[in-house]
Design an enzyme around this catalytic site. Structure first.
Site, PDB file in Angstrom:
ATOM      1  N   ASP A 456       0.833  -1.206   0.000  1.00  0.00           N
ATOM      2  CA  ASP A 456       0.000   0.000   0.000  1.00  0.00           C
ATOM      3  C   ASP A 456       0.869   1.258   0.000  1.00  0.00           C
ATOM      4  O   ASP A 456       2.071   1.203   0.307  1.00  0.00           O
ATOM      5  CB  ASP A 456      -0.891  -0.032   1.265  1.00  0.00           C
ATOM      6  N   ASP A 526     -10.936   1.699  -2.815  1.00  0.00           N
ATOM      7  CA  ASP A 526     -11.476   1.447  -1.476  1.00  0.00           C
ATOM      8  C   ASP A 526     -12.991   1.469  -1.513  1.00  0.00           C
ATOM      9  O   ASP A 526     -13.643   0.929  -0.618  1.00  0.00           O
ATOM     10  CB  ASP A 526     -10.975   2.513  -0.490  1.00  0.00           C
TER      11      ASP A 526
END
Ligand code: GLA
Length: 710
Positions: A456, A526
């Site tokens: 990430d 997301d």
């Protein structure tokens, strides 16, 4: 610095057969490279008039057209700002699956050398980039350095599709707009997760709207994990109804990113991958998917695991028993891999929220007293693999790492700005690159069952400077940062070739064909609200295959769970629910979804995508349908989604691409029963001609059909 002999104008035109389309360049009497043809027949073009009458192939600042934005704009070492390129030679060589052509140019006066690289591939996607070097007395400043700059004639109703939204959780927003006179710039900033702002992908329909199966459409993807720019300069011409002139430029975004290039160094622009389909977007997608599998995606043949992730289920609140319980449930569901997300690390400063601990990659003794091993062990015992979340490029000021190495962050003399309470490490420093690769080594070494990493990166660059850069070349940071980060990723892949990697940057902030080379898949967004996801995945699917698009079932949007499952099943399927909190019925539903995934993920991940009903175009955008057809046409899976209340009459689902003469057994499910409903048999021809009636009316409902050749 002397005059160099150009390739003479009687030199053969340079034909680039990109597979179903292509381009032709030729050199005029002054040695200037001209674009003679581009498009479906572009590679077959011949000169009808003298080469000098064709548009210039690489517009430069100070070139023949003072009104044209330059694809290459530099300040030479002696302060001269003009560049005029002449051709020096062409080199062609066979490479696996295609040809690599290099057209060498140089400035007619200055020792500046520009190579145009074109690499064809059997898929029909052309990779194009530019390499620049020089032999001047001091550094050359590169201000604009596009990778491609084709010229096109466009009709008044030409249009483009771009994918820019509001940032986080709004990736792949589909926008159709006309090509209007003037310069349209579609760019991204932020450096580290620029594609949250805008995906580096553009579709252009030069002759008017294209559809899935009709019309000319160009697709371009900038393979760059940093800021990107598309620039479309449209000039109408005075003759009524005559096509306008479009100069399309694409590459790294040079905004704030002048590159200071020393003599003898080589500057390589990002690759732009592009293709031209004259039969609509399906063909364009086919080519991009084939190319992505062949040239970009790691282990394209390997079926991606069915992932259960704990992020949306627990956020930072978990401990060993809670995770073991989730692992247990994941195994009961029949998942392949359990992915432990953020929050597992931090010793001096436990990672209980996003304010601390990035950089301190030791398990938090409060949550995980015995580290990761018991979790990986628990997974292994239940026949699951174990995956782990890392953010190796980042540090929180509240961390041991920052205490030890405050000098490791990207910054200038100001106090660096925090974003999500964190700072970005400076990969231009050798020690930082070594540290980042080591973070992965150390974490994987915690247990052999750890065989998957979600990588990430959760902030942009706000203080673009590096202590590794001299004060007169700070603006090199934007390009050097991408290269240095890619070096780390390449090193990780070299050291751990078997470990699967998911690319994530606050969702789809790094969704590009350049960075993807080191990864198996990306976290598309997301935003997992299934209604939004259908539309996002529609945009993303234009150039990326479903195998790369991680899609997890969550509670986002509070939609019905069966609908959320059906949406995730059309991507790389996974689940991110609190499996302990499910009712028995919900658990059964998830189990049925897993069973469908087992039967269909091979088709979804490796089949040919056929988009049937669009949720982003036309009057009625309330529905979507898409199919994945096996390469051998022996089987297919079809998904239909009713997103909102219908806004028009129901379409019929005609499925092309099957074996016309063959008989297919047809079944369907809405995930409410264990066994799909048997719908009898149809021939491929019937399915293509008569199709299936649209079965849905209520918002947030879905239907999945499986087709199997008898
Ligand atoms: C980012 C990712 C999420 C999750 C969180 C963890 O936002 O996109 O999927 O991993 O970080 O902090």
């Amino acid at each position: 610095m002397g005059q160099n002999r150009p390739v003479t104008s009687d030199a053969q035109p340079i034909h680039i057969d990109a597979g179903g389309w292509g381009l032709t360049w030729a050199v005029d009497h002054e040695g200037v490279l001209r674009q003679v043809g581009l498009g479906p027949q572009g590679h077959l073009a011949t000169l009808d008039v003298d080469a000098r009458w064709y548009p210039i192939a690489v517009p430069t600042w100070g070139g023949p057209d003072p009104y044209l934005p330059a694809a290459l704009r530099v300040t030479h070492a002696d302060g001269m700002t003009t560049t005029r390129l002449v051709a020096e030679g062409v080199e062609r060589r066979e490479v696996p699956g295609g040809e690599h052509v290099v057209v060498a140019l140089r400035d007619e006066l200055q020792a500046l050398f520009v190579e145009l690289h074109l690499r064809t591939h059997g898929s029909g996607v052309l990779e194009q980039w530019v390499e620049i070097h020089h032999d001047q007395d001091g550094p050359v400043h590169l201000h604009d350095y596009d990778s491609v700059a084709p010229f096109l004639l466009v009709h008044p109703d030409a249009e483009l599709h771009q994918f820019g939204g509001g940032g986080w959780a709004d990736e792949w927003r589909w926008t159709t707009q006309p090509l209007t006179p003037g310069t349209t710039t579609l760019d991204s900033l932020g450096g580290l997760q620029p594609h949250l702002q805008r995906s580096p992908v553009l579709l252009v329909s030069p002759f008017g709207p294209s559809t899935e199966t009709e019309g000319d459409v160009l697709g371009l993807s900038i393979a760059w994990g940093g800021n990107t720019r598309f620039s479309l300069d449209v000039r109408p011409v005075p003759t009524p109804d005559a096509p306008a002139q479009l100069r399309l430029r694409a590459g790294a975004n040079p905004y704030g990113a002048d590159y200071v290039l020393d003599p003898g160094e080589r500057f390589v622009t990002p690759t732009v991958a592009w293709t031209w389909s004259s039969s609509g977007r399906r063909e364009l997608t086919d080519r991009f998917h084939r190319w992505t599998r062949a040239r970009v995606l790691r282990d394209p043949e390997r079926l991606r695991p069915l992932v259960v992730n704990n992020w949306e289920a627990t956020f930072f609140e978990f401990d060993q028993p809670r995770i073991v319980e989730l692992i247990d449930r994941a195994a009961m569901l029949g998942a392949d891999l359990f992915l432990l997300d953020d929050g597992w690390f931090g010793t001096t400063h436990p990672r209980d929220d996003d304010t601390t601990s990035l950089g301190d990659w030791d398990p938090d003794p409060a949550k995980l007293p015995d580290g990761l091993a018991p979790l990986a062990e628990a997974a292994l015992e239940r026949d699951l693999r174990f995956g782990i979340w890392l953010e190796p490029e980042m540090v929180n000021p509240v961390s041991d790492l920052h205490e030890r190495h405050p000098e490791w962050v990207l910054r200038d003399r100001r106090e660096p700005r925090l974003h999500r309470h964190q700072l970005a490490l400076d990969p231009l420093l050798d020690d930082v690159r070594a540290f980042e690769a080591d973070v992965v080594d150390r974490t994987l070494a915690m247990h052999p069952a750890i065989s998957y990493v979600k990588w990430d990166a959760n902030r942009p660059i706000t203080d673009p400077s590096s202590s590794a850069l001299a004060s007169d070349r700070r603006s090199n940071l934007w390009v050097d940062h991408v290269r240095a980060t890619w070096d780390v990723m390449a090193e990780v892949v070299r050291r751990h070739p078997e470990v699967e990697l998911m690319l994530c940057a606050s969702g789809g902030g790094r969704t590009d064909h350049g960075t993807l080379r080191w990864f198996h898949e990306f976290w598309t967004s997301d935003n997992t609200d299934p209604v939004t996801r259908v539309r996002m995945q529609w945009g993303c699917s234009q150039v990326f295959p479903a195998a790369a698009m991680a899609a997890h079932v969550t509670r986002w949007g509070e939609r019905p769970l069966d609908f959320a499952c059906a949406v995730a099943l059309s991507g790389r399927f996974g689940i991110d629910l609190d499996l302990r909190a499910l009712t028995d019925d919900e658990f059964e539903l998830c189990r049925r979804a897993v069973a469908v995934a087992r039967r269909t993920q091979g088709l979804v991940q490796h089949g040919d995508l056929v988009r049937l009903v669009s949720p982003v175009e036309g009057v009625d955008r309330s529905r979507a349908a898409l199919a994945h057809v096996g390469a051998d046409r022996a089987a297919a899976v079809l998904f239909a989604y009713q997103l909102e209340a219908p806004d028009g009459s129901a379409p019929t689902l005609r499925i092309p691409g099957l074996d016309a003469a063959a008989v297919y057994r047809l079944s369907s499910t809405d995930l409410s029963t264990d066994e799909p409903v048997d719908l009898g048999e149809r021939t491929g021809e019937q399915l293509a001609a008569e199709g299936l009636p649209w079965p849905l009316t209520d918002p947030c409902t879905a239907r999945i059909w499986e087709l199997e050749r008898r």
